[in-house]
Design an enzyme around this catalytic site. Structure first.
Site, PDB file in Angstrom:
ATOM      1  N   ASN A 124       4.419   5.221   4.497  1.00 34.67           N
ATOM      2  CA  ASN A 124       5.674   5.154   5.122  1.00 34.67           C
ATOM      3  C   ASN A 124       6.017   3.709   5.394  1.00 34.67           C
ATOM      4  OD1 ASN A 124       6.505   7.685   4.766  1.00 34.67           O
ATOM      5  ND2 ASN A 124       5.320   8.256   6.718  1.00 34.67           N
ATOM      6  N   ILE A 143      -5.841   2.804   9.680  1.00 32.97           N
ATOM      7  CA  ILE A 143      -6.020   3.702  10.944  1.00 32.97           C
ATOM      8  C   ILE A 143      -6.309   3.041  12.180  1.00 32.97           C
ATOM      9  CG2 ILE A 143      -7.629   5.649  12.020  1.00 32.97           C
ATOM     10  CD1 ILE A 143      -6.840   6.724   9.170  1.00 32.97           C
ATOM     11  N   GLY A 187       0.810  -1.130   0.052  1.00 27.92           N
ATOM     12  CA  GLY A 187      -0.118  -0.050   0.109  1.00 27.92           C
ATOM     13  C   GLY A 187       0.788   1.279   0.150  1.00 27.92           C
ATOM     14  N   VAL A 188       0.123   2.386   0.041  1.00 30.24           N
ATOM     15  CA  VAL A 188       0.841   3.603   0.207  1.00 30.24           C
ATOM     16  C   VAL A 188       1.434   3.907   1.484  1.00 30.24           C
ATOM     17  CG1 VAL A 188      -0.639   4.541  -1.783  1.00 30.24           C
ATOM     18  CG2 VAL A 188      -1.358   4.745   0.579  1.00 30.24           C
ATOM     19  N   LYS A 220      -0.427   9.599  17.497  1.00 34.03           N
ATOM     20  CA  LYS A 220      -0.522  11.075  18.141  1.00 34.03           C
ATOM     21  C   LYS A 220       0.289  10.865  19.560  1.00 34.03           C
ATOM     22  CE  LYS A 220      -3.158  13.010  15.134  1.00 34.03           C
ATOM     23  NZ  LYS A 220      -2.416  13.747  13.976  1.00 34.03           N
ATOM     24  N   GLU A 274      -0.416  -1.427  -6.733  1.00 31.37           N
ATOM     25  CA  GLU A 274      -1.036  -0.246  -7.314  1.00 31.37           C
ATOM     26  C   GLU A 274      -0.060   0.776  -7.752  1.00 31.37           C
ATOM     27  OE1 GLU A 274      -5.104   0.407  -4.929  1.00 31.37           O
ATOM     28  OE2 GLU A 274      -3.876   2.242  -4.729  1.00 31.37           O
TER      29      GLU A 274
HETATM   30  C1  LIG Z   1      -4.590   4.560   6.686  1.00 33.24           C
HETATM   31  C2  LIG Z   1      -3.601   5.267   6.099  1.00 33.24           C
HETATM   32  C3  LIG Z   1      -4.053   6.801   6.164  1.00 33.24           C
HETATM   33  C4  LIG Z   1      -2.401   5.123   6.969  1.00 33.24           C
HETATM   34  O1  LIG Z   1      -1.428   5.998   6.067  1.00 33.24           O
HETATM   35  P1  LIG Z   1       0.192   6.177   6.680  1.00 33.24           P
HETATM   36  O2  LIG Z   1       0.903   7.106   5.999  1.00 33.24           O
HETATM   37  O3  LIG Z   1       0.688   4.748   7.081  1.00 33.24           O
HETATM   38  O4  LIG Z   1      -0.154   6.518   8.278  1.00 33.24           O
HETATM   39  P2  LIG Z   1       0.332   7.850   9.149  1.00 33.24           P
HETATM   40  O5  LIG Z   1       0.656   6.977  10.398  1.00 33.24           O
HETATM   41  O6  LIG Z   1       1.111   8.796   8.498  1.00 33.24           O
HETATM   42  O7  LIG Z   1      -1.265   8.289   9.380  1.00 33.24           O
HETATM   43  C5  LIG Z   1      -1.748   9.286   8.561  1.00 33.24           C
HETATM   44  C6  LIG Z   1      -2.401  10.041   9.689  1.00 33.24           C
HETATM   45  O8  LIG Z   1      -3.503   9.579  10.306  1.00 33.24           O
HETATM   46  C7  LIG Z   1      -3.179   9.832  11.900  1.00 33.24           C
HETATM   47  N1  LIG Z   1      -3.704   8.683  12.347  1.00 33.24           N
HETATM   48  C8  LIG Z   1      -3.151   7.390  12.118  1.00 33.24           C
HETATM   49  N2  LIG Z   1      -3.941   6.483  13.173  1.00 33.24           N
HETATM   50  C9  LIG Z   1      -4.888   7.000  13.682  1.00 33.24           C
HETATM   51  C10 LIG Z   1      -5.832   6.671  14.515  1.00 33.24           C
HETATM   52  N3  LIG Z   1      -6.025   5.347  15.097  1.00 33.24           N
HETATM   53  N4  LIG Z   1      -6.875   7.864  14.886  1.00 33.24           N
HETATM   54  C11 LIG Z   1      -6.783   8.970  14.643  1.00 33.24           C
HETATM   55  N5  LIG Z   1      -5.715   9.429  13.527  1.00 33.24           N
HETATM   56  C12 LIG Z   1      -4.856   8.288  13.365  1.00 33.24           C
HETATM   57  C13 LIG Z   1      -2.022   9.987  11.837  1.00 33.24           C
HETATM   58  O9  LIG Z   1      -1.786  10.627  13.187  1.00 33.24           O
HETATM   59  C14 LIG Z   1      -1.621  10.967  10.683  1.00 33.24           C
HETATM   60  O10 LIG Z   1      -2.105  12.196  10.999  1.00 33.24           O
HETATM   61  P3  LIG Z   1      -1.313  13.560  10.554  1.00 33.24           P
HETATM   62  O11 LIG Z   1      -1.313  13.300   9.147  1.00 33.24           O
HETATM   63  O12 LIG Z   1      -2.391  14.500  11.295  1.00 33.24           O
HETATM   64  O13 LIG Z   1       0.063  13.468  11.388  1.00 33.24           O
HETATM   65  C15 LIG Z   1      -3.336   4.937   4.507  1.00 33.24           C
HETATM   66  O14 LIG Z   1      -2.472   3.817   4.471  1.00 33.24           O
HETATM   67  C16 LIG Z   1      -4.353   4.937   3.639  1.00 33.24           C
HETATM   68  O15 LIG Z   1      -4.960   6.124   3.205  1.00 33.24           O
HETATM   69  N6  LIG Z   1      -5.085   3.911   3.520  1.00 33.24           N
HETATM   70  C17 LIG Z   1      -6.207   3.589   2.750  1.00 33.24           C
HETATM   71  C18 LIG Z   1      -5.986   3.307   1.077  1.00 33.24           C
HETATM   72  C19 LIG Z   1      -4.888   2.212   1.066  1.00 33.24           C
HETATM   73  O16 LIG Z   1      -5.022   1.467   1.869  1.00 33.24           O
HETATM   74  N7  LIG Z   1      -4.489   2.417  -0.261  1.00 33.24           N
HETATM   75  C20 LIG Z   1      -3.496   1.247  -0.588  1.00 33.24           C
HETATM   76  C21 LIG Z   1      -4.289   0.235  -1.332  1.00 33.24           C
HETATM   77  S1  LIG Z   1      -3.568  -0.393  -2.614  1.00 33.24           S
END
Ligand SMILES: CC(C)(COP(=O)(O)OP(=O)(O)OC[C@H]1O[C@@H](n2cnc3c(N)ncnc32)[C@H](O)[C@@H]1OP(=O)(O)O)[C@@H](O)C(=O)NCCC(=O)NCCS
Ligand SMILES: CC(C)(COP(=O)(O)OP(=O)(O)OC[C@H]1O[C@@H](n2cnc3c(N)ncnc32)[C@H](O)[C@@H]1OP(=O)(O)O)[C@@H](O)C(=O)NCCC(=O)NCCS
Lengths: 514, 514
Positions: free
Chosen positions: B282, B374, B279-280, B418, B304
């Site tokens: 870090n 999330i 997935g997308v 957070k 993807e």
């Molecule tokens: C879920 C998803 C958002 C996580 O992304 P990430 O870059 O690994 O996650 P991060 O840890 O940077 O979190 C992103 C934000 O969500 C927040 N967050 C993470 N977990 C959280 C939770 N349980 N509750 C509230 N906020 C949360 C982080 O604090 C961060 O917030 P900020 O931007 O204000 O700092 C991302 O994977 C996504 O959009 N997934 C859905 C689409 C997908 O899976 N695509 C791939 C398919 S091929």
């Protein structure tokens, strides 16, 4: 050329044309003795059709005896889907089941699961065979499969359901067969057992292009040396009783048929529609019953089970061909089926459930999926499995296979349950089986909400207006209005403190109404 | 044979070898004038790659002017997936978007959606093209697509993402092309545009048997007479900045790789694994970075987006072939990509997103799906999209396509967010995107929970033990213990009054800890 050898128990044993297998005839009790404590048993059976009739009860007796002697005795019980009292009920009653999967609808089993006394794993029906092949559940120790007969070269004539039988027979160390002479010999030829499945990286496309396409063979293969017992039975399938089509179901059916008619008029569906998938239960049966007069056709069906009203559609010619994995008939439906089997055999294809529910095929054919539900929420999430969040009802069955991959994914339910004390439209469902991403249409007797292309708040407005019962409409609107003001965001506004409050109120007062 | 005609705006216009199309060169502002209020626009763009660079901003200016004059002006904005500030950001900033779909990650867009000022429909990426073909969203009025060049016979050379471009070009009444000479000409030949899709009942199997199989053509077809404007641009894609691989990500990656190693040892996975989907974000990037040293291979990827660490795996030979629908690179990744494009072109296939995410292909290949989340709950339901139940983060993207259909469906996240104030393992998720039926494995830096074959209460025990952060473990266990005693049933014991209470507490106190 039917053998008439008498089995170990002295039962007449027709339809066992393979001498080596005829020689393995024994009583159900003797066969049950070959099943050890801890065994994972892959059993036949799908919605009351084609389950083994005698060995499960014999096994239950054996378990009860062991239990009285202080010995542990449980088994893993894996099937196609739901079975019957003499299987699920008998084994659950003696606490003989350690882990049940993938679908059940038996009252005793349900009670044991909800009492925390039986483990239940609720899987998409299209995932079961592959999960077992992949080794996720451990070995299949025993396959216990009902068949309609055994050919001279040892091939097995499937019975009234296919389910996961091919997988159980392929993978099991030991095979026990029940040859049920009650099953009509004319079933032979109705089945299409596909032997082209594989594990990745060796998978190939499943070359079904139309609902009625045949890509396999009529019989199961099973090396005779794996067969450790053959039991002759002569017992009917469990039949299903359908409620007479009532006004609520008729209204649901009418809304649905209006909608399909409208889609045809708009050019979004051909007049022959697309292959119908219709879930289990009374409402689904009523919808099919109403399809006959709707002027569509000729239709096809690519579905899981053939219920009574599907037979009626086949007879009237509204449906030309139906593909399924099992029959699920009432007494009257069964009588009709037996009377007209020659004709039905040409029009019905029974397949393995990994094929009847295959995402690839469902998407390719573009099914019109119509399934029952427990509840839906204002944002279009659907709960098919849990009552008040904690109690299993039946299981997800194939509803997810169809909802996710169909051309139109429709969920049907009366707008209330328990004489109005429960709204089936709630602020937030207490369990999610089908997410907002997988639900196109929700129908109750109040009306139909077409959610395609709508953002969450617009879905809420439509679901409340079209589907909610008048007794609950104001309260839902009030929730939505307050959520729009007080929720931390307005994409899917929710007040988490009260989102599940309707369920809590029902648990406390037996009524969701404030 | 590259045309050097100067466009209407006087911009040099390389790579437009079709004279009729070269004659349609104009400025971005002139092109934007061809888009009326209310238009549904199908735009190119997927994770910052291949989006139109100039016309969206020109359109935003036009909208701002109209708005000042008191005229309504909004458009429906449909893309492949997320785009860039100069597209999503610019249009959102002027409140120019009526309905956005199917995926976004832009801060201004997100804010508008969560303020209730923009409608957003969050679709499975594999469903978008078919839903539009089926007419669920109404007509595609305008296609606005970036290409890397136009051939002499008017075919279009795709740019750095494919997304839904084929669908937009096929269905649009009017087509606006941005020909971006910044895109390397060597992209030509990397794409596989499949023209075999159809609506049911005319669908055929998608004959991809291995990740790298090509079943289409390298270029888009588009009748030149539909093209109303050609705009020449020379602007870079938005690059993605990856956080340096930190300890948390490394620990997640290590748990995952241990698990895969174990699966190989148990014979449940081949040593070449199965096609990787990553997935997308870090964490996903970090997992791939760790795969190189793990001793698997040669692997393939059916995914993807191609992120930086995928390039590294291609370079090292750990991955032989990668299929995707878009690039999503950092500045360094992009430099490497450009330097070694000759080699990458032979090893990377870029496809339409309905094919990169096709349930049929994903299931056939048996992908290993690794996606961020999330939050997850103790019973294995996953929330990928909503913060505290109400606010959209990005969208489900392709995570459902992969989670449902893959051989192994794995979700990854740090155990807290957070700075520890949020547990990503909760009693009940505040939104469900992937149900308990679709989640095999959950991984945090604390450990990995393999949920396959486990009934709900056993899943809870394992998730708490393996994945929860120590700060939250006792509170989760306390919830489970009390639910086992007081819930109305013990299949999935929940206390509905407090199931979402952790989120409520965070909203009140900014900390989930009691
Ligand atoms: C879920 C998803 C958002 C996580 O992304 P990430 O870059 O690994 O996650 P991060 O840890 O940077 O979190 C992103 C934000 O969500 C927040 N967050 C993470 N977990 C959280 C939770 N349980 N509750 C509230 N906020 C949360 C982080 O604090 C961060 O917030 P900020 O931007 O204000 O700092 C991302 O994977 C996504 O959009 N997934 C859905 C689409 C997908 O899976 N695509 C791939 C398919 S091929
Ligand atoms: C959801 C499902 C249980 C509905 O079945 P049905 O026969 O149409 O529904 P009924 O109205 O008879 O309801 C069944 C029971 O659930 C109860 N019920 C229905 N809605 C309820 C709700 N919202 N809350 C609590 N209980 C509810 C009914 O009162 C009834 O209880 P009872 O047996 O104690 O009288 C059934 O469709 C199902 O099991 N679906 C999942 C599997 C599936 O879809 N298979 C087909 C796929 S191919």
């Amino acid at each position: 050329m039917t053998a008439t050898a008498a089995g170990a128990a002295g039962v007449p044993a027709p339809r066992i044309d393979h001498p080596g297998l005829a020689a393995k005839l024994m009583s159900a009790d003797d066969a049950a003795r070959l099943i050890p404590h801890g065994a994972h048993i892959g059993m036949s059976g799908f919605t009351g059709a084609g389950h083994p009739k005698e060995v499960p009860a014999a096994l239950a007796r054996r378990i009860a005896v062991a239990r009285e002697a202080g010995d542990p005795f449980t088994v893993g019980l894996w099937t196609g889907a739901s079975t019957a009292p003499e299987l699920d009920g008998a084994l659950a009653a003696v606490d003989g089941v350690d882990l049940r999967m993938p679908y059940q609808s038996d009252p005793i089993t349900r009670a044991k699961i909800n009492a925390g006394q039986m483990d239940y794993v609720d899987l998409h029906l299209s995932h079961v065979a592959q999960a077992v092949w992949e080794g996720f559940f451990g070995p299949v120790d025993v396959a216990l499969v009902e068949v309609a007969g055994i050919t001279a070269d040892g091939d097995l004539i499937p019975s009234s359901s296919v389910g996961n039988n091919k997988t159980w027979l392929d993978l099991a160390d030991r095979v026990i067969l029940e040859v049920n002479s009650w099953q009509p010999p004319e079933l032979d030829g109705m089945h299409d057992i596909y032997y082209g499945t594989a594990l990745p990286p060796n998978r190939r496309p499943v070359q079904i292009l139309q609902a009625g396409d045949r890509i396999g063979v009529p019989h199961y293969h099973c090396p005779p040396e794996k067969v450790v017992a053959v039991v002759a039975t002569h017992e009917p399938d469990r039949t299903t009783t359908f409620a007479p089509v009532d006004e609520t179901s008729t209204r649901i059916a009418e809304h649905l048929i209006d909608f399909l008619t409208h889609e045809v008029e708009r050019g979004r569906l051909p007049r022959t529609l697309l292959p119908i998938q219709s879930g289990v239960g009374n409402v689904a049966n009523a919808v099919l019953a109403n399809l006959d007069a709707a002027g569509f056709g000729p239709l096809t069906a690519y579905t899981e089970v053939i219920q009574d009203s599907m037979l009626a559609l086949l007879r009237s010619g509204t449906i030309s061909t139906a593909s399924a994995t099992a029959l699920s008939l009432s007494d009257a439906g069964l009588a009709d089926f037996l009377d007209n089997l020659g004709e039905y055999r040409r029009r019905i294809v029974l397949r393995s459930q990994e094929i009847s529910n295959h995402p690839e095929v469902i998407r390719r054919l573009g099914c019109l999926a119509m399934n029952g539900m427990i509840e839906a929420d204002i944002y279009g999430n659907v709960n098919s499995t849990h009552v008040m969040g904690s109690a299993i009802q039946n299981g997800i069955g194939g509803s997810g296979d169809f909802a996710r991959n169909s051309y139109l994914s429709m969920f049907l339910s009366p707008s209330t349950a328990k004489r109005g004390a429960i709204s089936t439209i709630v602020p937030m469902v207490s369990h999610v089986d089908h997410t907002e991403h997988d639900v196109h249409v929700i129908v109750t007797e109040q009306g139909l909400a077409d959610l395609r292309g709508l953002a969450p708040r617009r879905r809420a407005a439509r679901v409340i207006e079209r589907c909610a019962h008048p007794d609950y409409r104001d309260a839902l609107q009030d929730y939505v209005d307050r959520a729009a003001r007080h929720a931390p965001a307005r994409h899917t506004p929710h007040l988490l403190d009260e989102a599940l409050g309707w369920h809590g109120r029902y648990l406390r007062t037996s009524d969701m109404r404030a």
